[in-house]
Design a protein around this motif. Structure first.
Motif, PDB file in Angstrom:
ATOM      1  N   ALA A  48       0.836  -1.218   0.000  1.00 27.60           N
ATOM      2  CA  ALA A  48       0.000   0.000   0.000  1.00 27.60           C
ATOM      3  C   ALA A  48       0.862   1.255   0.000  1.00 27.60           C
ATOM      4  O   ALA A  48       0.587   2.216  -0.727  1.00 27.60           O
ATOM      5  CB  ALA A  48      -0.934  -0.007   1.207  1.00 27.60           C
ATOM      6  N   HIS A  49       1.911   1.262   0.815  1.00 29.64           N
ATOM      7  CA  HIS A  49       2.750   2.465   0.883  1.00 29.64           C
ATOM      8  C   HIS A  49       3.351   2.778  -0.487  1.00 29.64           C
ATOM      9  O   HIS A  49       3.306   3.916  -0.953  1.00 29.64           O
ATOM     10  CB  HIS A  49       3.859   2.261   1.921  1.00 29.64           C
ATOM     11  CG  HIS A  49       4.786   3.423   2.033  1.00 29.64           C
ATOM     12  ND1 HIS A  49       4.465   4.550   2.741  1.00 29.64           N
ATOM     13  CD2 HIS A  49       6.027   3.649   1.505  1.00 29.64           C
ATOM     14  CE1 HIS A  49       5.472   5.421   2.661  1.00 29.64           C
ATOM     15  NE2 HIS A  49       6.429   4.902   1.924  1.00 29.64           N
ATOM     16  N   GLU A  50       3.901   1.751  -1.137  1.00 30.33           N
ATOM     17  CA  GLU A  50       4.528   1.959  -2.439  1.00 30.33           C
ATOM     18  C   GLU A  50       3.489   2.364  -3.486  1.00 30.33           C
ATOM     19  O   GLU A  50       3.734   3.250  -4.299  1.00 30.33           O
ATOM     20  CB  GLU A  50       5.259   0.685  -2.882  1.00 30.33           C
ATOM     21  CG  GLU A  50       6.523   0.376  -2.068  1.00 30.33           C
ATOM     22  CD  GLU A  50       6.225  -0.230  -0.697  1.00 30.33           C
ATOM     23  OE1 GLU A  50       5.061  -0.604  -0.435  1.00 30.33           O
ATOM     24  OE2 GLU A  50       7.163  -0.327   0.121  1.00 30.33           O
ATOM     25  N   TYR A  51       2.330   1.716  -3.450  1.00 31.33           N
ATOM     26  CA  TYR A  51       1.305   2.016  -4.452  1.00 31.33           C
ATOM     27  C   TYR A  51       0.725   3.409  -4.228  1.00 31.33           C
ATOM     28  O   TYR A  51       0.469   4.155  -5.172  1.00 31.33           O
ATOM     29  CB  TYR A  51       0.195   0.958  -4.401  1.00 31.33           C
ATOM     30  CG  TYR A  51      -0.797   1.096  -5.538  1.00 31.33           C
ATOM     31  CD1 TYR A  51      -0.433   0.732  -6.832  1.00 31.33           C
ATOM     32  CD2 TYR A  51      -2.076   1.603  -5.316  1.00 31.33           C
ATOM     33  CE1 TYR A  51      -1.321   0.864  -7.889  1.00 31.33           C
ATOM     34  CE2 TYR A  51      -2.974   1.729  -6.362  1.00 31.33           C
ATOM     35  CZ  TYR A  51      -2.596   1.367  -7.651  1.00 31.33           C
ATOM     36  OH  TYR A  51      -3.474   1.507  -8.688  1.00 31.33           O
ATOM     37  N   ASP A  52       0.539   3.787  -2.975  1.00 35.81           N
ATOM     38  CA  ASP A  52      -0.121   5.057  -2.681  1.00 35.81           C
ATOM     39  C   ASP A  52       0.821   6.251  -2.813  1.00 35.81           C
ATOM     40  O   ASP A  52       0.367   7.356  -3.123  1.00 35.81           O
ATOM     41  CB  ASP A  52      -0.704   5.038  -1.255  1.00 35.81           C
ATOM     42  CG  ASP A  52      -1.871   4.067  -1.110  1.00 35.81           C
ATOM     43  OD1 ASP A  52      -2.325   3.515  -2.142  1.00 35.81           O
ATOM     44  OD2 ASP A  52      -2.334   3.857   0.028  1.00 35.81           O
ATOM     45  N   THR A  71       8.970   3.177   5.308  1.00 38.52           N
ATOM     46  CA  THR A  71       7.680   2.715   4.805  1.00 38.52           C
ATOM     47  C   THR A  71       6.616   2.797   5.896  1.00 38.52           C
ATOM     48  O   THR A  71       6.922   2.579   7.067  1.00 38.52           O
ATOM     49  CB  THR A  71       7.826   1.247   4.351  1.00 38.52           C
ATOM     50  OG1 THR A  71       8.999   1.124   3.555  1.00 38.52           O
ATOM     51  CG2 THR A  71       6.622   0.781   3.558  1.00 38.52           C
ATOM     52  N   ASP A  72       5.384   3.096   5.499  1.00 43.93           N
ATOM     53  CA  ASP A  72       4.256   2.968   6.421  1.00 43.93           C
ATOM     54  C   ASP A  72       3.773   1.524   6.444  1.00 43.93           C
ATOM     55  O   ASP A  72       3.668   0.877   5.392  1.00 43.93           O
ATOM     56  CB  ASP A  72       3.083   3.835   5.954  1.00 43.93           C
ATOM     57  CG  ASP A  72       3.284   5.305   6.272  1.00 43.93           C
ATOM     58  OD1 ASP A  72       3.896   5.615   7.318  1.00 43.93           O
ATOM     59  OD2 ASP A  72       2.829   6.144   5.475  1.00 43.93           O
ATOM     60  N   ALA A 100       1.143  -1.500   6.493  1.00 43.84           N
ATOM     61  CA  ALA A 100      -0.069  -1.660   5.680  1.00 43.84           C
ATOM     62  C   ALA A 100      -1.292  -1.087   6.398  1.00 43.84           C
ATOM     63  O   ALA A 100      -2.130  -0.411   5.786  1.00 43.84           O
ATOM     64  CB  ALA A 100      -0.282  -3.143   5.359  1.00 43.84           C
ATOM     65  N   CYS A 149      -1.496   2.624   6.167  1.00 44.88           N
ATOM     66  CA  CYS A 149      -2.007   3.017   4.843  1.00 44.88           C
ATOM     67  C   CYS A 149      -3.511   2.797   4.753  1.00 44.88           C
ATOM     68  O   CYS A 149      -4.233   3.597   4.141  1.00 44.88           O
ATOM     69  CB  CYS A 149      -1.311   2.220   3.748  1.00 44.88           C
ATOM     70  SG  CYS A 149       0.449   2.558   3.588  1.00 44.88           S
ATOM     71  N   ARG A 186      -6.259   5.347   3.699  1.00 44.25           N
ATOM     72  CA  ARG A 186      -7.177   5.056   2.591  1.00 44.25           C
ATOM     73  C   ARG A 186      -8.634   5.204   3.016  1.00 44.25           C
ATOM     74  O   ARG A 186      -9.494   5.579   2.219  1.00 44.25           O
ATOM     75  CB  ARG A 186      -6.947   3.632   2.074  1.00 44.25           C
ATOM     76  CG  ARG A 186      -5.714   3.469   1.193  1.00 44.25           C
ATOM     77  CD  ARG A 186      -5.520   2.006   0.773  1.00 44.25           C
ATOM     78  NE  ARG A 186      -4.399   1.874  -0.147  1.00 44.25           N
ATOM     79  CZ  ARG A 186      -3.955   0.714  -0.640  1.00 44.25           C
ATOM     80  NH1 ARG A 186      -4.534  -0.423  -0.288  1.00 44.25           N
ATOM     81  NH2 ARG A 186      -2.935   0.678  -1.477  1.00 44.25           N
TER      82      ARG A 186
END
Lengths: 428, 428
Positions: free
Chosen positions: A298-302, B98-99, B101, B104, B108
């Motif tokens: 999610a972090h990379e995608y967001d 990184t956050d 999941a 995120c 979201r």
């Protein structure tokens, strides 16, 4: 370029005082110097550190379970002393604070971390720069590309990879080395970048089956070695899943040849029919994987979407719409298939099936297909690539042994049995 | 100090345009300013960031599932924008790339990350500095100490915690708030520091059951809300495990009172006998947890041993000698117990049992005992602390609802039923 080192043979010679850990590191360093400019197996190297450690602690290392053998680790495992890039430009040069659990276990067992091996981006399908040591115009497979290639080229004695679809067994097959994906979570995943928490499974590459079993035993303290007695003749189920027609004629012939050879050597071989739930499970694999990947990454995608590889970006975009209900359904199907597999394997010790659709495809853009691996990864069972067969062009063709969950030793023993019958057959 | 905010009520008022996300952030900021010097719920705060975001995006946030509500996250989840210390001096000021999941997923869903909440060291037993909002001389429980205290003190509407032994249900009980540990892996653990990969489970705290269910539904997109109709009367099994005598007289009375009240309100209540395998499973929990922790925290144990809390250091030292065979045995016992529990729960919807041995003990050195939680964590089933009862000194006494694996909505509905019968009883 192809001269894999037998971990077991090296360990025995170190134990016997014939050679030292420093000798082995030197040999690996030579192979890297000679070949890695072409092969591209490593994302980061610590040859100097390994050499220094081998020289300073050689006598102590020689008494450890792994005897100071050099190990390569797929670059999705975090390391405090070496950069961890996950195959992605987002993390180029990244230094996590912590070593992954498996990296610590290698050290606890007396292995020397020689370097981080190239992975596809986040262990998905966007290829890295590694080439196949058997023919650099061909892919080494993925996602554990560098680990398989480094072992095939004799750059390390043992390498760690992971499999979510077919990322251990396929590159093992393409590079002609033993690949052992253990039962789910036999090796810890702590500190490994997650793609799918239900599927990601760490495994090991080594020259042959006895080598990979030796390394697994040394790392875990489990009774997994298979080199101390001749392997018992296994009861083998020849499994032709519904995707069998997608295997090349050479691969189908290789599996059938392995079955005949094993039977001739005393194994019992029978055709097994896979129940229809396996076709559903084959599809369920993708649902489970993608639902989880959309959250795990999610972090990379967001926040870094434009820096993701195009295949992964598109794949995660599609995964966003998978509902929790579809995911739960897929998990229920997986559970039913696991029960069906346990029933099926009441009558055989292992299944024999293709490791990949064929030999390594030409080109580096694609790492090949995980078609023949996904179902077994979802089942969580041990899967082993048995090397030794080749196709007409001289490229390796791997056959796969699938064992019962938690019966890893039996799977390794059956794989060794098949490997030996292949090796001793005329024209192998 | 005790004035929890109802997430559901706030969300409805935001949705209706009565208040804005910025109003809620301001209210939380006031509670933090008034109380956190005493309570010590936060390890790191980003009030300014949350205020700015609430002001800039308030209208858009008001339309999201979480409606811009402020959320606190236990400081074992990685965050790129806030330090992540895992409760340990080893990682003071650490900034992961990184956050996690779940962080995120909060974003979201339209939640605002207000800060990181205090955890015991690596979510084990070496206590942090948080105090119980009901009486600062008492522990808030652990390991999710700050998350439970922050919700109880109205500093956030929702908080994330984790449970490996009893780290959600116990602090929820001690702080008098709803704690919901979902079925294993309903919420993703990616980016959360691992203690035991088979046991660690993320969960949520909120003021009451309907609030925690609302937040879980908003985060996951699952049908978990229980506020839209009156909860059906559940079939309750009153479970007195073999450790029942370790519960205080007040706790035993609280569970029995909750059972009588539920029965009077229409629930069916029956005593259930827990099969003997549960005693074995109770012991197996520790074997599974410790075997995995010795590997999960290998880097910290091997390279920073003298900076670990004394309890954790000693515990990991003892864990080093657990054999793979003992671990495999423990996992087999757990599996048998899960089957036995599924059989037992064919006849009841949920179990009712203590959330903790009693109310929060006095003192901050210990976070209390997970005695009444470990077994259920090993079972992977949803576990919910139902708040509302108090002991003679005015401290909260929590009762626990244990549901069936994957039937989280039914467990939440039963918990709401029990919560309402308690709330509407004389002298509640």
């Amino acid at each position: 370029m192809v001269r894999p080192l037998s971990a077991l043979d090296l360990a025995r010679r170190i134990e016997g005082g014939e050679i030292t850990p420093a000798d082995v590191v030197a040999r690996c360093a030579e192979a890297i110097a000679a070949g890695d400019a072409t092969i591209g197996a490593f994302a980061a190297l610590d040859l100097a550190g390994a050499e220094a450690r081998a020289k300073a602690d050689g006598a102590a290392l020689a008494k450890t379970p792994l005897r100071g053998l050099p190990v390569g680790v797929k670059d999705i495992f975090e390391t405090a002393d070496l950069p961890t890039g996950y195959g992605s430009p987002i993390y180029a040069g990244y230094r996590p604070a912590t070593d992954a659990a498996l990296v610590c276990m290698i050290r606890r067992a007396g292995g020397l971390l020689l370097g981080k091996t190239v992975t596809t981006q986040f262990a998905f399908m966007d290829a890295g720069a590694t080439r196949n040591p058997h023919d650099p115009a061909h892919t080494p497979g993925g996602s554990s590309s560098g680990s398989a290639a480094a072992v095939a080229a004799g750059m390390v004695a043992v390498a760690v990879g992971t499999q979510t679809g077919g990322s251990m067994v396929r590159p093992g097959a393409f590079c002609g080395v033993a690949a052992y994906k253990p039962s789910y979570r036999l090796l810890p995943m702590v500190g490994c970048k997650t793609f799918s928490w239900s599927l990601d499974t760490a495994g090991l590459f080594a020259a042959g089956i006895a080598d990979v079993a030796y390394a697994a035993a040394a790392l875990t303290g489990r009774d997994l070695r298979v080199d101390r007695a001749a392997p018992a003749a296994p009861r083998i189920g020849l499994a032709r899943p519904h995707i069998w027609p997608q295997a090349s004629p050479a691969m189908r012939a290789a599996v059938e040849r392995a079955a005949r050879l094993a039977e001739a050597a005393g194994a019992s071989v029978r055709e097994v029919a896979l129940p229809p739930v396996f076709e559903d499970a084959f599809r369920a694999h993708g649902v489970v994987q993608d639902y989880e990947a959309y959250r795990a990454l999610a972090h990379e995608y967001d926040t870094h979407r434009d820096r993701l590889g195009p295949r992964l970006r598109e794949h995660l975009g599609a995964a966003a719409s998978i509902t929790p209900e579809a995911y739960d359904d897929a998990r229920r199907i997986a559970k039913r298939a696991r029960h069906a597999l346990a029933d099926l394997m009441g009558e055989v010790d292992v299944l024999l099936t293709p490791s990949a659709p064929g030999a390594a495809p030409r080109g580096l853009e694609s790492t090949g297909q995980s078609t023949f691996n996904r179902l077994w990864t979802l089942m969580g069972t041990p899967c082993i690539n048995v090397p030794g067969l080749i196709d007409d062009s001289g490229l390796p063709l791997g056959v796969q042994i699938v064992g019962r969950f938690g019966r890893d030793r039996a799977a390794l023993e059956a794989a060794l049995f098949v490997e030996r019958t292949i090796a001793s057959s005329p024209g192998a």
